[in-house]
Write an enzyme that holds these catalytic residues in place. Sequence first.
Site, PDB file in Angstrom:
ATOM      1  CG  ASP A  71      -1.747  -1.179   1.241  1.00  0.00           C
ATOM      2  OD1 ASP A  71      -2.193  -1.819   0.248  1.00  0.00           O
ATOM      3  OD2 ASP A  71      -2.044  -1.501   2.461  1.00  0.00           O
ATOM      4  CD  GLU A 247      -9.409  -1.615  -1.593  1.00  0.00           C
ATOM      5  OE1 GLU A 247      -9.579  -1.692  -0.666  1.00  0.00           O
ATOM      6  OE2 GLU A 247      -8.766  -2.909  -2.272  1.00  0.00           O
TER       7      GLU A 247
END
Length: 577
Positions: A71, A247
């Site tokens: 991430d 997302e």
Amino acid sequence: MITRKIFFVLTVLFLCSFHGMAQGNIPKKEQSKKGPFFSNVTYTGEDEIYKNNPLKPDEFYTPILQGCYPDPAITRKGSDYYMVCSSFAMFPGVPIFHSKDLVNWTDLGGVLNNIDEFNPHDTGISQGVYAPGITYNPHNDTFYMIVTAFSGGLGNIIVKTKDPMKGWGSPIKLGFDGIDPCIFFDDDGKGYVVHNDAPDKGKDLYQGHRVIKVWEYDVMNDKVIPGTDKIIVDGGVDLSKKPIWIEAPHLYKKDGRYYLMCAEGGTGGNHSEVVFVSDSPKGPFKPSSSNPILTQRYFPKDRAQKVDWAGHADLIQGPDDKYYGVFLGVRPNDKDRVNTGRETFILPVDWSGVFPVFENGLVPLEPKLKMPQGVTENKTGKDGFFPNGNFTFIENFNSKKLDYRWIGLRGPRENFISITKKGLQINPFNVNIKELKPTSTLFYRQQHNTFSFTATLDYNPSSEKELAGIVNLQNERFNYVFGVTKKGKDTYILLQRTESGQSKIIASAKIDNIKNIRLQVKAAGDSYEYSYALNGADFVNLGTAVSGDILSTNAAGGFTGALIGLYATTANDAQPQ
């Protein structure tokens, strides 16, 4: 495929009673005389992909961060780049790196390093904190790190600093639900926060249906402005196709227009990156007709040098003024299992047209890239820069400042370690590695599919409840423990396998004269071997090779990669056969 697990109701957790020091110098404190000493630790990575793809002088390897560094988010101030990643229940939270050129990175430790403010003490390893954003605001010369914390009732928080080299301020709680927040500052100084959330109540259309929201942000008071929230993407690029898990949103501005880039498809084999454009940061946003702009989902599963699950990206202009994107991906082993976790990759990005496109992001990813124009030296693994490719990491524990690659789980490493003349001493907690508590284990991320990890152990357990050695851990319910303990008056070395929370002894052996025993775990893809050496003799295998299946996210689930730990406990439940 892994789907994105989310908890919308955050339970307020009481802070644990002990207080840790921030990362840095190891404190001097009294330790149990029974605590084990570890020394002469060597980690060596030997992946074939690097042997078969040697670097030329103008090349560097991707991933740039190997092992569990998923991430990624990135920002820039002048010639300084700062990048953050998810850390889940590892401590400190949110690892941060610095670079001048996108090639050579320095590990700065973790942003959330105060246990009194971020305390994942009783969370599963895949909870804690994840999916950070980092943004430099030139209007007030301030860096912002925004993230979702699944512990201590924090929820979505933001921290600030004028200089990431000097630490960060205290977390500020933000009043919205959802995950994956990112903050953006417009040319006029106005702030906006975008994030993933559930659809409005009663409007869920299918499993995995999510939305992207935007809020106006009060920069003076550091809070989202109530009533300004708006859904700007519903479901994904094409709602009629039931896209899942839109997302990881990021907002950018280029040539007067606003671009929203998101992950879509779930953090697994269908993962991808998509992009939208608007004339306003609050939409409406129109998707690119060329989406996805990055994915690895279209290729044969048995392809060579496989990289998969690519997505969850962020963009930045490089030192050559060309755009680059950092993103996560995985490199499965020979059994197509993911033990090293989701890693941080980088690719150049072509933004010469309306929409950005990752160069070679829609073909099978290669292990190396040309360095940005003007970057003349690859110093990875040298002069304090983070290594990549195949490398050897040697730790003798003779420095007062421990390398930031050594981390704790659910609490600070400083709460159970001391640097002594004999090496690293661990003061064992009365906690088993299988418990949802801070564990007295000093962890290092597995960064290769083929590796060896060797340590010298000086230890004399006094009871069956005491054990010290090496642990290979995917999570609290899936792990191997390789250590020394007692049975009656005898000393044993054993290997315990825990799968789905159920443990069994794979092999054990009675040993004598155990001073300075050498312990070693070697992995060749899915095959892991555990061996030991006494009195300087050759290594002897304990049992036969075992499968690394339980160290993969395929078997264990979750979002982390395998960790290798120097482990000690007074709550041992592993008994020799």
